[in-house]
Enzyme design. Structure first.
Site, PDB file in Angstrom:
ATOM      1  N   ASP A  99     -11.524 -31.093  -5.107  1.00 40.66           N
ATOM      2  CA  ASP A  99     -12.055 -31.975  -6.442  1.00 40.66           C
ATOM      3  C   ASP A  99     -10.856 -32.115  -7.316  1.00 40.66           C
ATOM      4  O   ASP A  99      -9.742 -31.961  -6.838  1.00 40.66           O
ATOM      5  CB  ASP A  99     -13.074 -31.154  -7.145  1.00 40.66           C
ATOM      6  CG  ASP A  99     -12.462 -29.933  -7.953  1.00 40.66           C
ATOM      7  OD1 ASP A  99     -11.524 -29.380  -7.702  1.00 40.66           O
ATOM      8  OD2 ASP A  99     -13.478 -29.250  -8.686  1.00 40.66           O
ATOM      9  N   HIS A 100     -11.145 -32.537  -8.577  1.00 37.57           N
ATOM     10  CA  HIS A 100      -9.972 -33.063  -9.343  1.00 37.57           C
ATOM     11  C   HIS A 100      -9.095 -31.884  -9.830  1.00 37.57           C
ATOM     12  O   HIS A 100      -8.042 -32.063 -10.167  1.00 37.57           O
ATOM     13  CB  HIS A 100     -10.634 -33.692 -10.625  1.00 37.57           C
ATOM     14  CG  HIS A 100     -11.785 -32.663 -11.354  1.00 37.57           C
ATOM     15  ND1 HIS A 100     -12.989 -32.471 -10.849  1.00 37.57           N
ATOM     16  CD2 HIS A 100     -11.753 -32.166 -12.331  1.00 37.57           C
ATOM     17  CE1 HIS A 100     -13.644 -31.860 -11.435  1.00 37.57           C
ATOM     18  NE2 HIS A 100     -12.884 -31.471 -12.567  1.00 37.57           N
ATOM     19  N   GLY A 140     -16.103 -22.314  -6.236  1.00 38.86           N
ATOM     20  CA  GLY A 140     -17.204 -23.319  -6.030  1.00 38.86           C
ATOM     21  C   GLY A 140     -17.050 -23.709  -4.412  1.00 38.86           C
ATOM     22  O   GLY A 140     -17.975 -23.795  -3.970  1.00 38.86           O
ATOM     23  N   MET A 141     -15.668 -24.023  -4.377  1.00 36.87           N
ATOM     24  CA  MET A 141     -15.694 -24.399  -2.797  1.00 36.87           C
ATOM     25  C   MET A 141     -16.064 -23.531  -1.955  1.00 36.87           C
ATOM     26  O   MET A 141     -16.698 -23.647  -0.833  1.00 36.87           O
ATOM     27  CB  MET A 141     -14.176 -25.139  -2.626  1.00 36.87           C
ATOM     28  CG  MET A 141     -13.716 -26.140  -3.273  1.00 36.87           C
ATOM     29  SD  MET A 141     -14.389 -27.588  -2.485  1.00 36.87           S
ATOM     30  CE  MET A 141     -13.564 -28.956  -3.198  1.00 36.87           C
ATOM     31  N   THR A 186     -10.490 -23.147  -9.227  1.00 37.61           N
ATOM     32  CA  THR A 186     -10.389 -21.766  -8.878  1.00 37.61           C
ATOM     33  C   THR A 186     -10.377 -21.589  -7.369  1.00 37.61           C
ATOM     34  O   THR A 186     -10.020 -20.490  -7.054  1.00 37.61           O
ATOM     35  CB  THR A 186     -11.523 -20.817  -9.641  1.00 37.61           C
ATOM     36  OG1 THR A 186     -12.948 -21.490  -9.169  1.00 37.61           O
ATOM     37  CG2 THR A 186     -11.424 -21.154 -11.196  1.00 37.61           C
ATOM     38  N   HIS A 233     -13.862  -5.903  14.221  1.00 37.27           N
ATOM     39  CA  HIS A 233     -14.133  -7.181  13.512  1.00 37.27           C
ATOM     40  C   HIS A 233     -14.981  -7.937  13.897  1.00 37.27           C
ATOM     41  O   HIS A 233     -15.832  -8.720  13.198  1.00 37.27           O
ATOM     42  CB  HIS A 233     -12.654  -7.785  13.106  1.00 37.27           C
ATOM     43  CG  HIS A 233     -11.714  -6.784  12.474  1.00 37.27           C
ATOM     44  ND1 HIS A 233     -12.114  -6.195  11.346  1.00 37.27           N
ATOM     45  CD2 HIS A 233     -10.567  -6.462  13.017  1.00 37.27           C
ATOM     46  CE1 HIS A 233     -11.012  -5.624  10.838  1.00 37.27           C
ATOM     47  NE2 HIS A 233     -10.021  -5.433  12.028  1.00 37.27           N
ATOM     48  N   HIS A 290      -9.026 -10.231  10.135  1.00 38.92           N
ATOM     49  CA  HIS A 290     -10.099  -9.374   9.866  1.00 38.92           C
ATOM     50  C   HIS A 290     -11.383 -10.139   9.958  1.00 38.92           C
ATOM     51  O   HIS A 290     -12.468  -9.655  10.392  1.00 38.92           O
ATOM     52  CB  HIS A 290     -10.061  -8.412   8.909  1.00 38.92           C
ATOM     53  CG  HIS A 290      -9.047  -7.355   8.797  1.00 38.92           C
ATOM     54  ND1 HIS A 290      -9.313  -6.337   8.170  1.00 38.92           N
ATOM     55  CD2 HIS A 290      -8.155  -6.881   9.692  1.00 38.92           C
ATOM     56  CE1 HIS A 290      -8.216  -5.376   8.446  1.00 38.92           C
ATOM     57  NE2 HIS A 290      -7.766  -5.867   9.565  1.00 38.92           N
ATOM     58  N   CYS A 295     -10.337 -26.490  -5.021  1.00 43.06           N
ATOM     59  CA  CYS A 295     -10.807 -26.768  -6.401  1.00 43.06           C
ATOM     60  C   CYS A 295     -10.129 -26.060  -7.431  1.00 43.06           C
ATOM     61  O   CYS A 295      -8.970 -25.440  -7.312  1.00 43.06           O
ATOM     62  CB  CYS A 295     -12.361 -26.626  -6.445  1.00 43.06           C
ATOM     63  SG  CYS A 295     -12.959 -24.827  -6.387  1.00 43.06           S
TER      64      CYS A 295
END
Ligand code: RB5
Length: 146
Positions: A8-9, A70-71, A67, A133, A98, A65
């Site tokens: 995103d932006h 959200g993605m 942070t 795993h 893992h 994005c």
């Protein structure tokens, strides 16, 4: 490797840098946008990358994005997607060893381009360890409650 990327932006600038690095490394990169700094909605780009990885069209995906949160939340709603939000080389490496992560999420407002570029290389080069795993991933796959 066939790689899908989206942002995103908040992740646009970092995406530009990462696309350049991936192409220089010889990867087959599909850039699903966004293509500018105007405000957009991250789920629209997470969806495109996640569907491509979910359906096996792309071996790996990268989502950026502001942070990365959200993605990663959006991408993990799709079957077969294991999207890992990573902040450093340790989490990028362990996401593969893992968790067999197939999408790397990063925060363009959280990490610098230098560390992000190294994380992407580690994410693409590190193999899944399997063993115990695999059993744990099988348990996640059995949830299917979305
Ligand atoms: C957009 O302002 C911001 O919310 C987005 O880039 C991301 O950080 C969401 O998780």
């Amino acid at each position: 490797m066939k790689i899908a990327i989206g942002a995103d932006h908040g992740g646009f600038d970092l995406k530009k840098t990462i696309v350049g690095i991936l192409k220089a490394l010889g990867h087959d990169v599909t850039d699903f946008g966004c293509h500018g700094t105007e405000s957009v909605d991250y789920p629209d780009f997470a969806e495109k990358v996640a569907i491509g990885v979910s359906e096996g069209i792309f071996e790996r995906g990268i989502l950026i994005c502001g942070t990365g949160i959200g993605m990663s939340m959006a991408a993990n709603r799709f079957p077969n997607v294991r999207c890992a939000l990573c902040h450093n080389l340790y989490t990028a490496r362990l996401s593969r060893e893992h968790n067999d992560a197939n999408i790397l999420a990063m925060g363009g407002r959280v990490i610098g381009a230098g560390i992000a570029a190294e994380m992407v290389k580690v994410f693409l080069e590190t193999a899944f360890e399997g063993g115990r795993h695999t059993r744990r991933l099988d348990k996640i796959n059995a949830f299917n409650r979305c």
